[in-house]
Write an enzyme that holds these catalytic residues in place. Structure first.
Site, PDB file in Angstrom:
ATOM      1  N   CYS A 253      11.839 -38.167 -49.909  1.00  0.00           N
ATOM      2  CA  CYS A 253      12.325 -36.517 -49.256  1.00  0.00           C
ATOM      3  C   CYS A 253      12.499 -36.048 -51.209  1.00  0.00           C
ATOM      4  CB  CYS A 253      13.696 -36.660 -49.426  1.00  0.00           C
ATOM      5  SG  CYS A 253      14.600 -37.694 -50.621  1.00  0.00           S
TER       6      CYS A 253
ATOM      7  N   CYS B 218      14.932 -38.377 -54.156  1.00  0.00           N
ATOM      8  CA  CYS B 218      13.953 -39.256 -53.728  1.00  0.00           C
ATOM      9  C   CYS B 218      12.502 -39.266 -54.969  1.00  0.00           C
ATOM     10  CB  CYS B 218      14.070 -40.365 -52.957  1.00  0.00           C
ATOM     11  SG  CYS B 218      15.014 -40.643 -52.085  1.00  0.00           S
TER      12      CYS B 218
ATOM     13  N   CYS C  74      13.993 -39.228 -44.752  1.00  0.00           N
ATOM     14  CA  CYS C  74      13.108 -39.933 -46.023  1.00  0.00           C
ATOM     15  C   CYS C  74      12.858 -40.995 -45.453  1.00  0.00           C
ATOM     16  CB  CYS C  74      13.633 -39.635 -47.484  1.00  0.00           C
ATOM     17  SG  CYS C  74      13.798 -41.005 -48.334  1.00  0.00           S
TER      18      CYS C  74
ATOM     19  N   CYS D  15      15.367 -42.871 -48.735  1.00  0.00           N
ATOM     20  CA  CYS D  15      16.928 -42.944 -48.514  1.00  0.00           C
ATOM     21  C   CYS D  15      16.755 -42.764 -47.696  1.00  0.00           C
ATOM     22  CB  CYS D  15      17.063 -41.834 -49.109  1.00  0.00           C
ATOM     23  SG  CYS D  15      16.672 -40.657 -49.334  1.00  0.00           S
TER      24      CYS D  15
ATOM     25  N   ASP E 131      68.544 -70.822 -50.864  1.00  0.00           N
ATOM     26  CA  ASP E 131      68.404 -71.783 -49.936  1.00  0.00           C
ATOM     27  C   ASP E 131      69.488 -70.378 -48.404  1.00  0.00           C
ATOM     28  OD1 ASP E 131      69.611 -75.115 -50.320  1.00  0.00           O
ATOM     29  OD2 ASP E 131      68.095 -73.852 -49.716  1.00  0.00           O
TER      30      ASP E 131
END
Lengths: 510, 130
Positions: A21, A24, A113, A116, A348
């Site tokens: 793509c 990228c 793509c 990615c 306690d």
């Protein structure tokens, strides 16, 4: 496109052909300008193609051989061109995606793509942003900033590596080098694009240190098995851990990628990576708020109330507990998922806590509401105090995590004051116990008392009794006031615990 | 539940006239109760005792040697080293400072063990019948 230069041409062409793509592609050309990535997808695609087309007018075309990997597919919808490794004409018209750009791109759906897997495509779009924001808003959290964290499937690292090797090789032909660190990381580019959109929609800024976290987990089941070859190549990176479902965690994959040799990688993984059929899916969108800490002091007036719930074999031995009485109202007000109660020491069940009260803190996990004014805190305090006569709280306030550390520190360093009513078998007179008042800084050696030995390790503890003051009552009773180091077992100091605490009151009186 | 092993009231060693000459925690060539080391909450490394496991052997001046048995199944937590340095307390304070050992039975066996023991009253009745 102004950010791209001549040397990028071959890369752009190559990656575009192999199904990568635009965003990228920009990453692999090391385009560092955030705003470029934010341009709409269609614009970026057009710009890239325009960039490539400009080359047509040039004389010396770059004549490139596209690497022919085993599993590459080029979408050849509008052209009769078959194999793509014979474009010696160099004319870019023959590259189908550029050819009839409008129709070619409009007709075919946007290809997922191959690097990615759609993260920088679909998941940058308004629809996804809206989806995330809808989830955030419906979760009804109170926040002033957010951090957006993304979990990517491990195979993306593998594909990134393959793409890098491809580009590196291509650059090598031009005599250029491309370091892995020069490439814009996928996550970073994604955040450049999505942060402003999320910020706009949610109305608050993105901040790495924010307490409110929106996290998205992406998965791509179609390609999950792509990582498996790494197990055969680097078996020691993939040790099956009990908790994890899959051995192929992102960290393990990254580690293996660092170890594996280039040749081995190329042997097992197609370069460039295959184009997937499907997009990634956003598996879960989760919201989480950082923990909030509430501190205060509590008094305990009941001799029948444990600090924490007392449950043996699933059966509750005593009704309620200090922590439940306090946390019940805090949980409701802060709308948290759970809490962690801690205090500076404890007492306690059958012991009261008087005076200023014991410091405590409650960590409220994943609270929906985090802002409370001093007034509101006072109101909360009142609510807690009104709800039970067994406990009371005071100084209720919001604190930081560091405060808990300091509270716990005090536990060790404190001095404790006790009053013990002591019975003696042997008859005593006032004079017999007077000497106790003069003893200062008495060192004790206490073996783990028998009464707690079943649930504590056996050890010897050195403790100091700072001062004592005796009060004669009658021949068989006296009261002893003591100031001791924290962690001293008082009962055992008095009765000696079968001689396992030395010295003890008995031994001192003899 | 923690168990403290002590000499019973009617034990010969607690009768008048007996003087203790030695107390020995080495019960066999390989086993000394003094070497018992436990670590952690679950008392790992402890020597495991059965009812008939000897804890120590005590010799008196009249030549008699008495073996003290655990009588409780469980992990040996500690033996009383004070009686080695001061045997007198074994006779003077057998139920407190003069204890022999501390044993921790398994949680599951706790109830059955307790049920197998005698109460103070039952013990006295047994003594009467002797």
């Amino acid at each position: 496109m102004s950010s791209l230069t001549e040397k990028d041409r071959a890369i752009v062409q190559l990656l575009l052909n192999t199904g990568t793509c635009p965003r990228c592609i920009l990453r692999f050309c090391c385009v560092g300008s955030q705003t470029v990535y934010r341009h709409p997808y269609k614009d970026l695609m057009k710009d890239l193609k325009d960039f490539l087309k400009n080359n047509q007018e040039k004389e010396d075309m770059v004549c490139f051989d596209i690497v022919d990997p085993p599993c590459k597919r080029i979408r050849l919808e509008d052209t009769e061109e078959g194999p793509d490794d014979a474009n010696h004409n160099g004319t870019l018209q023959q590259i189908p995606s550029v050819n009839d750009e409008n129709t070619a791109m409009e007709n075919s759906a946007v290809e997922v793509c191959n690097v990615c897997l759609g993260i920088l495509q679909e998941f940058c779009e308004v629809d996804f942003v809206k989806k995330v924001c809808q989830k955030v808003n419906s979760a009804d959290y109170q926040f002033t900033s957010f951090v957006f964290s993304v979990s990517l499937p491990p195979q993306l690292s593998v594909r990134e590596r393959a793409a890098w090797l491809l580009v590196k090789q291509e650059m090598g032909k031009l005599g250029l080098s491309l370091a892995k660190d020069d490439i814009v990381p996928l996550k970073e580019a994604y955040k450049w694009i999505i942060h402003p959109q999320l910020s706009e929609e949610l109305g608050v800024p993105a901040d790495g240190k924010a307490l409110f976290e929106v996290s998205v987990v992406f998965a791509h089941p179609e390609t999950d098995e792509e990582c498996h070859f790494l197990a055969t190549a680097c078996p020691d990176c993939f040790k099956p851990a009990k908790n994890k479902q899959s051995v192929f965690t992102r960290m393990a994959v990254i580690k293996a990628l660092e170890k594996i040799k280039e040749e081995d990688f190329l042997k097992h993984f197609p370069c460039p990576p295959c184009s997937p059929k499907n997009l990634c899916v956003a598996l879960e969108i989760q919201c989480n708020n950082g923990a909030v800490f509430v501190a205060g002091r509590y008094n305990k007036y009941s001799r029948n109330l444990p600090q924490t719930p007392w449950i043996i074999d699933g059966e509750r031995k005593l009704e309620s507990s200090v922590e439940e009485l306090i946390s019940e109202h805090l949980m409701a007000a802060f709308k948290a998922d759970s809490f962690n109660f801690s205090s500076s020491g404890r007492e306690d069940v059958d012991v009261r806590t008087l005076g200023n009260g014991r410091p405590f803190a409650i960590e409220l996990v994943n609270p929906r509401r985090i802002h409370f004014t001093a007034e509101e805190m006072k109101g909360l305090q009142q609510t807690i105090n009104n709800s039970s006569d067994k406990i009371k709280v005071r100084d209720l306030q919001l604190v930081t995590r560091e405060a808990i550390g300091r509270m716990k520190e005090g536990e060790e360093e404190k001095t404790k004051t006790y009053s013990a009513l002591i019975w003696t078998d042997r008859a005593i007179q006032k004079e017999d116990i007077a000497f106790l008042d003069d003893i200062k800084e008495l060192k004790l050696d206490q073996k783990t008392p028998l009464r707690v030995l079943h649930r504590r390790p056996l050890a010897v503890r050195c403790r100091i009794i700072h001062t004592m003051k005796s009060e004669y009552i009658d021949e068989h009773h006296f009261r002893l006031h003591l100031k001791t180091q924290a962690g001293t077992y008082i009962k055992e100091f008095v009765h000696g615990d079968f001689g396992r605490t030395k010295p003890n009151v008995g031994s001192l009186l003899n | 539940r923690i168990c403290v092993i002590t000499l019973a009231e009617a034990h010969p060693l607690l009768q008048t006239g007996k003087t203790i000459t030695s107390i020995n925690y080495q019960i066999s060539a390989n086993c000394s109760r003094l070497q018992n080391k436990v670590s952690g909450k679950s008392k790992r490394g402890a020597q495991f005792l059965t009812e008939l496991a000897p804890l120590c052997r005590i010799s008196s001046s009249d030549g008699e040697e008495y073996t003290i048995y655990s009588c409780i199944r469980g992990r040996l937590i500690e033996v009383n080293e004070n009686i080695l340095s001061n045997p007198a307390i074994l006779q003077e304070k057998p139920s407190t400072e003069g204890y022999i050992a501390v044993v921790l039975p398994k949680f599951e066996e706790s109830k059955s063990i307790t049920q197998g023991l005698l109460t103070q009253k039952e013990y006295e009745e047994v003594l009467l019948k002797r």
